[in-house]
Write a protein that holds these residues in place. Sequence first.
Motif, mmCIF file in Angstrom:
data_model
loop_
_atom_site.group_PDB
_atom_site.id
_atom_site.type_symbol
_atom_site.label_atom_id
_atom_site.label_comp_id
_atom_site.label_asym_id
_atom_site.label_seq_id
_atom_site.Cartn_x
_atom_site.Cartn_y
_atom_site.Cartn_z
ATOM 1 N N ALA A 476 0.827 -1.208 0.000
ATOM 2 C CA ALA A 476 0.000 0.000 0.000
ATOM 3 C C ALA A 476 0.863 1.260 0.000
ATOM 4 C CB ALA A 476 -0.934 -0.004 1.214
ATOM 5 N N ALA A 477 1.930 1.250 0.808
ATOM 6 C CA ALA A 477 2.801 2.428 0.891
ATOM 7 C C ALA A 477 3.478 2.718 -0.446
ATOM 8 C CB ALA A 477 3.852 2.218 1.984
ATOM 9 N N ARG A 478 3.744 1.681 -1.229
ATOM 10 C CA ARG A 478 4.400 1.859 -2.517
ATOM 11 C C ARG A 478 3.406 1.997 -3.668
ATOM 12 N NH1 ARG A 478 9.536 1.030 -3.197
ATOM 13 N NH2 ARG A 478 9.293 0.054 -5.249
ATOM 14 N N GLY A 479 2.107 1.945 -3.345
ATOM 15 C CA GLY A 479 1.111 2.074 -4.404
ATOM 16 C C GLY A 479 1.194 0.956 -5.422
ATOM 17 N N PHE A 480 1.525 -0.244 -4.965
ATOM 18 C CA PHE A 480 1.753 -1.341 -5.909
ATOM 19 C C PHE A 480 0.464 -1.781 -6.590
ATOM 20 C CE2 PHE A 480 2.075 -5.878 -6.963
ATOM 21 C CZ PHE A 480 3.171 -5.854 -7.799
ATOM 22 N N PHE A 481 -0.649 -1.752 -5.874
ATOM 23 C CA PHE A 481 -1.909 -2.206 -6.443
ATOM 24 C C PHE A 481 -2.782 -1.030 -6.857
ATOM 25 C CE2 PHE A 481 -0.986 -6.094 -3.935
ATOM 26 C CZ PHE A 481 -1.074 -7.011 -4.965
ATOM 27 N N ALA A 482 -3.536 -1.249 -7.936
ATOM 28 C CA ALA A 482 -4.576 -0.320 -8.364
ATOM 29 C C ALA A 482 -5.822 -1.161 -8.646
ATOM 30 C CB ALA A 482 -4.130 0.441 -9.603
ATOM 31 N N ARG A 483 -6.886 -0.511 -9.050
ATOM 32 C CA ARG A 483 -8.107 -1.226 -9.406
ATOM 33 C C ARG A 483 -8.483 -0.832 -10.820
ATOM 34 N NH1 ARG A 483 -9.790 -3.722 -4.958
ATOM 35 N NH2 ARG A 483 -11.828 -4.359 -5.776
ATOM 36 N N MET A 484 -8.751 -1.853 -11.639
ATOM 37 C CA MET A 484 -9.161 -1.594 -13.015
ATOM 38 C C MET A 484 -10.586 -2.086 -13.224
ATOM 39 S SD MET A 484 -7.172 -4.519 -15.260
ATOM 40 C CE MET A 484 -8.323 -4.409 -16.638
ATOM 41 N N CYS A 485 -11.309 -1.399 -14.079
ATOM 42 C CA CYS A 485 -12.699 -1.750 -14.369
ATOM 43 C C CYS A 485 -12.777 -2.465 -15.720
ATOM 44 C CB CYS A 485 -13.569 -0.501 -14.393
ATOM 45 S SG CYS A 485 -13.736 0.284 -12.783
ATOM 46 N N GLN A 486 -13.330 -3.648 -15.701
ATOM 47 C CA GLN A 486 -13.590 -4.397 -16.920
ATOM 48 C C GLN A 486 -15.106 -4.466 -17.075
ATOM 49 O OE1 GLN A 486 -11.145 -5.730 -19.056
ATOM 50 N NE2 GLN A 486 -12.865 -6.077 -20.432
ATOM 51 N N PRO A 487 -15.693 -3.813 -18.079
ATOM 52 C CA PRO A 487 -17.154 -3.687 -18.147
ATOM 53 C C PRO A 487 -17.902 -5.008 -18.038
ATOM 54 C CG PRO A 487 -16.119 -2.288 -19.794
ATOM 55 C CD PRO A 487 -15.016 -3.104 -19.182
ATOM 56 N N GLU A 488 -17.307 -6.104 -18.507
ATOM 57 C CA GLU A 488 -18.020 -7.380 -18.496
ATOM 58 C C GLU A 488 -17.999 -8.063 -17.129
ATOM 59 O OE1 GLU A 488 -16.641 -6.187 -22.392
ATOM 60 O OE2 GLU A 488 -15.508 -6.615 -20.568
ATOM 61 N N LEU A 489 -17.193 -7.572 -16.215
ATOM 62 C CA LEU A 489 -17.080 -8.189 -14.890
ATOM 63 C C LEU A 489 -17.787 -7.334 -13.852
ATOM 64 C CD1 LEU A 489 -13.347 -9.356 -15.012
ATOM 65 C CD2 LEU A 489 -15.407 -10.644 -15.589
ATOM 66 N N PRO A 490 -18.373 -7.970 -12.839
ATOM 67 C CA PRO A 490 -19.234 -7.218 -11.916
ATOM 68 C C PRO A 490 -18.504 -6.276 -10.976
ATOM 69 C CG PRO A 490 -19.030 -9.515 -11.227
ATOM 70 C CD PRO A 490 -18.396 -9.418 -12.583
ATOM 71 N N GLU A 491 -17.259 -6.567 -10.652
ATOM 72 C CA GLU A 491 -16.529 -5.764 -9.685
ATOM 73 C C GLU A 491 -15.193 -5.313 -10.268
ATOM 74 O OE1 GLU A 491 -17.643 -4.806 -6.812
ATOM 75 O OE2 GLU A 491 -19.489 -6.016 -6.802
ATOM 76 N N PRO A 492 -14.668 -4.161 -9.837
ATOM 77 C CA PRO A 492 -13.314 -3.769 -10.254
ATOM 78 C C PRO A 492 -12.291 -4.815 -9.816
ATOM 79 C CG PRO A 492 -14.467 -1.931 -9.240
ATOM 80 C CD PRO A 492 -15.313 -3.143 -8.982
ATOM 81 N N LEU A 493 -11.231 -4.953 -10.604
ATOM 82 C CA LEU A 493 -10.201 -5.953 -10.326
ATOM 83 C C LEU A 493 -8.986 -5.311 -9.668
ATOM 84 C CD1 LEU A 493 -10.153 -7.870 -13.734
ATOM 85 C CD2 LEU A 493 -11.142 -8.689 -11.591
ATOM 86 N N PRO A 494 -8.482 -5.889 -8.585
ATOM 87 C CA PRO A 494 -7.170 -5.431 -8.103
ATOM 88 C C PRO A 494 -6.113 -5.842 -9.116
ATOM 89 C CG PRO A 494 -7.861 -7.394 -6.922
ATOM 90 C CD PRO A 494 -9.012 -7.007 -7.798
ATOM 91 N N THR A 495 -5.181 -4.965 -9.402
ATOM 92 C CA THR A 495 -4.201 -5.241 -10.450
ATOM 93 C C THR A 495 -2.878 -4.580 -10.135
ATOM 94 O OG1 THR A 495 -3.842 -5.128 -12.859
ATOM 95 C CG2 THR A 495 -4.856 -3.223 -11.830
ATOM 96 N N GLU A 496 -1.826 -5.083 -10.735
ATOM 97 C CA GLU A 496 -0.502 -4.470 -10.612
ATOM 98 C C GLU A 496 -0.547 -3.073 -11.210
ATOM 99 O OE1 GLU A 496 3.988 -5.106 -12.495
ATOM 100 O OE2 GLU A 496 2.305 -6.340 -13.152
ATOM 101 N N ALA A 497 -0.172 -2.086 -10.427
ATOM 102 C CA ALA A 497 -0.227 -0.714 -10.924
ATOM 103 C C ALA A 497 0.924 -0.410 -11.869
ATOM 104 C CB ALA A 497 -0.201 0.267 -9.753
ATOM 105 N N ARG A 498 2.115 -0.885 -11.554
ATOM 106 C CA ARG A 498 3.301 -0.538 -12.341
ATOM 107 C C ARG A 498 4.407 -1.539 -12.016
ATOM 108 N NH1 ARG A 498 2.765 2.325 -7.978
ATOM 109 N NH2 ARG A 498 1.418 3.886 -8.911
ATOM 110 N N PRO A 499 5.367 -1.718 -12.903
ATOM 111 C CA PRO A 499 6.478 -2.626 -12.590
ATOM 112 C C PRO A 499 7.495 -2.022 -11.631
ATOM 113 C CG PRO A 499 6.740 -1.705 -14.778
ATOM 114 C CD PRO A 499 5.403 -1.248 -14.295
#
Length: 562
Positions: A476-499
């Motif tokens: 969390a402190a490094r902002g490693f995770f973000a959330r992306m929205c995929q219209p076909e899926l019901p909930e936003p997905l946790p995802t790798e924010a950056r390498p």
Amino acid sequence: MRAWLGEPAEFADPGYEKLQERRRVADRIHRLIGALFREVPKAVLVEEGQRRGVPVAALLTPGEVLECDHFLARGALAEVEVAPGVTGRAPTGFLELDGRRAGPGRRAPRLGEHTDAVLAEVSRATAARRPAGAAPVRPPERRPLDRRPLEGLRVLDLGVIVAGAELGRLLADQGADVIKVENRAFPDGGRQSMTTELITASFAWGHRNKRSLGLNLRDPRGVEMFKRLAAASDVILSNFKPGTLESLGLGPETLGAVNPGLVMAESSALGSTGPWSRRMGYGPLVRASAGLTGLWRHPERADGFCDAITIFPDHVVGRVGATAVLARLIERRRTGRGGTVAISQAEIGLTEMAELFLQESLAPGSVTARGNTGTTDAPQGLFPCAGDDEWCAVEVRDDADWRRLCAAIDRPDLAADPRLGTAAGRLAHRTEVEAAAAAWLATHPPREAMRLLQAAGVPAGAMQQVADYPDDPQFAARGFFARMCQPELPEPLPTEARPALARHLPDPLLGPAPRQAAHTREVCREVLGLTDAEIDELLAQGVLEEEETTHAAETSDGKGHL
């Protein structure tokens, strides 16, 4: 596989053509395969599987890998100088650039071996750059970019499953226009789903930020359209079985003539040359062939293999491939010429384990499965903690770590024991020292154990479940995770924010993955300059495909971007 099993009557129902139905009865299928394979030598099974079109690979030991004709013929293993007068067989590098192996050029240096030469070179370079007495030149202040570094780059992405998806996704994240070229007759296995979802979470993660073009490369007109796309592109990615693109008339020589600046990157299971180059292969087969699977088990369980992870080779392949593509693009800025990047997924595994293969070469039989125990000191490994399936890793590196551990677990008697004062002594009495560590760890939850040991100066880490990652304070402190929205899926997905964190680069894009052929018209208009009438005609003739459904998410801008 069903034919190889003798067409068993219990699986004659056409319903078993569907993945979902086979998964439901997988244990029964596996029992039949086990009975068929049990008394047959592995080399015979591999040849028969390849003949029948069933992906099969032998599980090799490190010693067998070192003697493997395929890896030796490719130059993936070679005799290397380890120290003056000492040679051993070891992997020679991650990949090939324009057909040449990119790997270590010389042995590691002895301490201070090149000090005089380096200082003399620095002195000459400094004198040549700045007159005597001149003030140092201050570099200009760097400001954050207002654009992503790969904007303006066009990539044609033929990659499939995980390794292929990951490479293109890494480029798309940084602003490249990545066009996934696909066809329903030969669907990307990553689109397969055990549910009715149009897009799975796995596909969304691997193909975010891309566009999808439906194009039939089995049609000569589709091949010609691909050549026109290649002429207007910078990079082509693929991870088919070697020879596939050449069979379509789209090999590196052909496309290089169309666009000399193209960078073509391909990955395959076992490489494009060598006796095994035309074998089919996926992650589990690659890991078995590279010697990883045989080591990934507890030593007391001869058949207890762990092989349910795609980090090796798939995700490593994607990152190595992206790095190599960028290197090729940087070289193109100097020379104006493109080139090729070729990755053998098995050789990624070999290189990741290079020191183990070198050890096995120098001391045959020394590299075996070791489970959760280290080899350089004790205690080293994973230990159960308080709770259900809770663990903590502890790594004693030297005598000082051992004394700190004894203090942390309140065992001054062990610290004073002369038998345990050295690494050799602790290894000789491994059972005793591990039992002491285990007894203390069993009374503490893993995060508490980690906190107490780290505070004492002992390397320790709490094991995390995947579900724990989003709430991890370090991530969390490094902002490693973000959330992306995929219209076909019901909930936003946790995802790798950056390498990696970058002070001067904007964060990667987090657009959705495309529905199949969702951008066919858009790409044909923008890149090829086709009219709607021309696109309609090619769609009617089966050269092009477009999205089967007319449904569009209300939040979409028409390009599949939120």
